[in-house]
Scaffold this motif. Sequence first.
Motif, mmCIF file in Angstrom:
data_model
loop_
_atom_site.group_PDB
_atom_site.id
_atom_site.type_symbol
_atom_site.label_atom_id
_atom_site.label_comp_id
_atom_site.label_asym_id
_atom_site.label_seq_id
_atom_site.Cartn_x
_atom_site.Cartn_y
_atom_site.Cartn_z
ATOM 1 N N GLN A 116 -10.194 8.733 6.273
ATOM 2 C CA GLN A 116 -8.726 8.489 5.898
ATOM 3 C C GLN A 116 -8.821 7.124 5.252
ATOM 4 O O GLN A 116 -7.986 7.090 4.284
ATOM 5 C CB GLN A 116 -7.918 8.396 7.325
ATOM 6 C CG GLN A 116 -7.916 9.670 8.046
ATOM 7 C CD GLN A 116 -6.733 10.322 7.430
ATOM 8 O OE1 GLN A 116 -5.701 9.782 6.540
ATOM 9 N NE2 GLN A 116 -6.293 11.528 7.890
ATOM 10 N N ALA A 117 -9.582 6.125 5.576
ATOM 11 C CA ALA A 117 -9.493 4.922 5.225
ATOM 12 C C ALA A 117 -10.046 5.126 3.665
ATOM 13 O O ALA A 117 -9.529 4.263 2.661
ATOM 14 C CB ALA A 117 -10.432 3.928 5.988
ATOM 15 N N LYS A 118 -11.015 5.811 3.486
ATOM 16 C CA LYS A 118 -11.369 6.037 2.120
ATOM 17 C C LYS A 118 -10.460 6.547 1.127
ATOM 18 O O LYS A 118 -10.357 6.273 -0.271
ATOM 19 C CB LYS A 118 -12.806 6.872 1.984
ATOM 20 C CG LYS A 118 -13.894 5.757 2.426
ATOM 21 C CD LYS A 118 -15.424 6.449 2.153
ATOM 22 C CE LYS A 118 -15.749 7.476 2.923
ATOM 23 N NZ LYS A 118 -17.253 7.829 2.796
ATOM 24 N N LEU A 119 -9.796 7.602 1.686
ATOM 25 C CA LEU A 119 -8.749 8.394 0.974
ATOM 26 C C LEU A 119 -7.662 7.370 0.523
ATOM 27 O O LEU A 119 -7.150 7.338 -0.462
ATOM 28 C CB LEU A 119 -8.327 9.585 1.674
ATOM 29 C CG LEU A 119 -7.002 10.205 1.327
ATOM 30 C CD1 LEU A 119 -7.351 10.713 -0.053
ATOM 31 C CD2 LEU A 119 -6.253 11.390 2.082
ATOM 32 N N SER A 120 -7.264 6.547 1.525
ATOM 33 C CA SER A 120 -6.212 5.614 1.366
ATOM 34 C C SER A 120 -6.507 4.803 -0.020
ATOM 35 O O SER A 120 -5.667 4.305 -0.938
ATOM 36 C CB SER A 120 -5.933 4.844 2.505
ATOM 37 O OG SER A 120 -5.159 3.733 2.340
ATOM 38 N N ALA A 121 -7.680 4.211 0.248
ATOM 39 C CA ALA A 121 -8.201 3.370 -1.180
ATOM 40 C C ALA A 121 -8.449 4.075 -2.392
ATOM 41 O O ALA A 121 -7.937 3.641 -3.479
ATOM 42 C CB ALA A 121 -9.671 2.685 -0.640
ATOM 43 N N ALA A 122 -8.767 5.389 -2.456
ATOM 44 C CA ALA A 122 -8.781 6.184 -3.322
ATOM 45 C C ALA A 122 -7.592 6.353 -4.088
ATOM 46 O O ALA A 122 -7.207 6.356 -5.315
ATOM 47 C CB ALA A 122 -9.663 7.421 -3.176
ATOM 48 N N ILE A 123 -6.580 6.829 -3.279
ATOM 49 C CA ILE A 123 -5.083 6.933 -3.888
ATOM 50 C C ILE A 123 -4.269 5.608 -4.528
ATOM 51 O O ILE A 123 -3.752 5.687 -5.525
ATOM 52 C CB ILE A 123 -4.155 7.361 -2.661
ATOM 53 C CG1 ILE A 123 -4.635 8.695 -2.057
ATOM 54 C CG2 ILE A 123 -2.812 7.370 -2.820
ATOM 55 C CD1 ILE A 123 -3.982 9.173 -1.014
#
Length: 1036
Positions: free
Chosen positions: A482-489
Amino acid sequence: MRNFQHTGNLSDLTEGMEMLQQAVALTPHGHPNLPARLNTFGITLQWRFERIGEPSDLADAISAYQKAVDLTPENHPDLPSRLSNLGNSLTCRFERTGELSDIDDGISVHRKAVDLTPESHPDLPGLFTNLGGSLVYRFKRTGEPSDISDAICVHRKAVDFTSESHPDLPALLNNLGGSLRCRYDHTGALSDIVDTISIHQKAVDLTPENHPHLPSRLSNLGNSLTCRFERTGELSDIVGAISMHQKAVDLTPERHPDLPGLLNNLGGSLTCRFEHTGELSDIADAISVWQGAVGLTPESHPDLPSQLSNLGCSLTYWFERTGELSGIAYAISVLQKAVDLTHESHPELPSRLSNLANSLASRSERTGELSDITDSISMHQKAIDLTPESHPDLSIRITNLGNSLALRSELTSELLDIADAIAAHQKAVALTPENHPDLCVELSNLGSSLYILFNVSSDSRHLEESVSQYRAAATCASGPPQAKLSAAIKWARRLSQHLPQSPDIIASFDSALALVALIAGLEQTVRGRHNQLEGTSGLALEAAAAACVLDRPDKALEWLEQGRCLVWRQLSHLRTPLDNLRIQNEDLAQDIANVSKQLDTAGLRRVQAHDHMQWSQKITVEREARTRLDLAKKWDDLLGKARALPGFESFLMPLPCSTLTQHLPDSGPIVILNVDERRCDALALLAGLEGPLHIPLPAFTIKKASEYRDVFGSQLRARNLRFREGKVLEDGDGPVHRVLGHMWEEVVKPVLDALGFAVNRASEKTPPRIWWCPIGPLSFLPLHAAGVYRGAKRESVFDYVVSSYTPTVTAITDRVKNHRSVDDRTSGLFLTCQPNVTGAPSIPGTTSEVRSIYERAEGSGVRALKLEGGELTVSECIKHMQEFSSVHLACHASQDAAEPLQSRFLFHDGSLELGTILQSNLKNADLAFLSACQTSTGEEKLADEAVHLAAGMLAAGYRSVVGTMWSIGDKPAQEVATAFYDYLFTHQDGSSDGAFDGSLSAIALHYATQELRRSLDNSDPEKSLLTWIPFVHFGL
């Protein structure tokens, strides 16, 4: 005393203590039994302290132990055990007060106890263990590496000095595991946590089922599994941890003094999984168990502050997900109480201050209250000041301070705050090891602070630095998805907003969409996957718009297919034909078929843990989660094996543009309509064309799409178009006409012109086909009816093409690619009407509808079966759907936005749910006519997922589906259905006796709705439009 040890009854302890106190008082000074009696009295005082947390009991216990030691001769055989008891009580007081002199004294007397004990003495392992425990506590306070090394050393000695069959071995292993875990917390050495889990597992395995310490050992194993999960993200670890904790709680009597601690550990693991997956039920369960732990803990108990702090954190998480202000106020009050109950020198005070500061920052972010963020910064700074330089949590406390400083800078525009925030984040990153799971969050926070500075300074260097940190966070080797997805977005959005021509946009959206698939994996139920996807709705649309800016319509197509209808695609993968794979490796194909069937069934289960469940039921739910996880891992392993075979390298992987365009229908184009904040585009796919034809739609915007959707919504509400019945309000207004006209001019006509379609003047000639694949808010609009229906220049979609819809491109191309003939034995039409269902308006017209169709079927020689109302049960309906290639359901329907697979058709006998249909083996499914209400109405929160009954019937295997966008009148429904089947019955090829072919269903519906449109009284033109528009065709 024995009664208390057996029952835990406090009155038994109190009675025993009174007798012992009297015995001590009556024993003369110098009597040889006085030290033993003082020692025993100290033990009972410490027991009571551990039960009720009264500090005076612990002080009296230390005093009694000290007197016992002072009165015991140096060479007395009991001196080591009495020294050890004194050491334990001093350590216990250190836990309560954080007074370093207590733990120093405790370690000193423990060392003396060990030194006085011969190597062959049976008590030596226990004395080693007590010394090791005190060393661990001092290490947690000071971070002195020699303490934890010495602790592990003496715990290993305790184990080594104990035989495999000794009943104390599990306890000694448990303590050794605890010390290794403590070192892991400090150093992050993965080998330590691996050893910890192995040792705790052995301790559990050696402990009998009915042993009173089994729950605590299970809980310790659960804690160590949680630690490894936080490091590696391996879901089987957290599922295993929760199972261990639940079993520990389940084995513990309701009034047992250890129960609050066991509940506390369970809450921690549930929260950890929530942080990883975002599953709201996990944090709800965590709040529930922590409230239970707090409720069972006396006000003066030393564990109460810890439990209050954990409860406050979970309430904060709940607020951050739900936005309920009452929840954050409660969280702050609970966290404040935890801080107030914690001694200034207590080693956990920094953690509790940090938790309170985070909650204050969350409230300030929501309300803009400056005093909250100021208090938050002050508390974060105090927490950092109290944290030793070598403490493993120092970096995350510094990054939390950075977050609060950054928030205040946004509220006040104070440049010094954002400079300090960046400095804090940079320090936190520098302190964090490369593979640490917190690094992802810290890099992302640094990126956010740099972006705030860019917005203030407009210095492109700050933007570049910000984007660089987001990229690093998104591509971290470890950290919560979830944290990596937030950063990727954030990485993708910053680039597309400020650097729209950057080639890195491709990599950023590739990363983001790959992570979306990861957070909504097969290890979750379908409902769980939909919950995950709510937060990423619209991401694929943004990506496609960015690709169009880069003149990469091929990438736009790939991203729209990869990032939308994820759950339907997963279900489709589980039903993928394996004929080609069987030729290469029959055993592997069969293994994939077996696992896919099990995953299909497991994913459709909908039992969720909730507050009112018994623990045994929750354990069952977690066991099912473990099963899904094991199956998902097995599935991934099998896919890996398949992709290792020549020619199967991309087996069930996201498809490239070249593959997506291989099996397009010859009869017309598929048109994907993408709408985003910045632009609107159409991508047209035509057989024989190498890539998508990009058609920009500059006159259309996402704002218009939302406005048009709202117009339709308000008109439908005003006209009571919510159930299938004849009543429609009269209204002469023209908003529907206006919206249809705008859609024609701004979206549909430009597409038809770009594709070279001309008006179909010859009434006897069938118009060409077109498949609309609308995305986002467009998916709620009737593109098939766009047109100008008033004035001299009347024209509409109907004048040019036969319209169908599809949720994805692959929903059509897979049907073209895997074209199959319907088995003659099942070819036919099954019809049912359900006119009088409890709780819904009567729809008597359904009876005449199916009777009329049935008579026409018989007259045309088509094999057909009709069952009305109570003649049909739900299970019999499934059986007949398996026996007949086509089905006509004339009934009420209900769509469930929260539980899409519980969307259902309402029968006299009960409900036929979509999940039940999906689990059925409909090998010869051809056509489904859903003569029911709102069967193609999606869910706004999941607009990208096409969560409606029509798409569900496609997923179940039907090649074509007729549905409705909103409620339909009883009489129009009959007329459309009758005309529809008249067309099909008169256009059967007649090659097979009794066969029924639904391949012309799109043309039949086009014809039937035209017939209805011509027959309507146009005295109320809006009413007329809303009467014939809702009928839509999906599929081939």
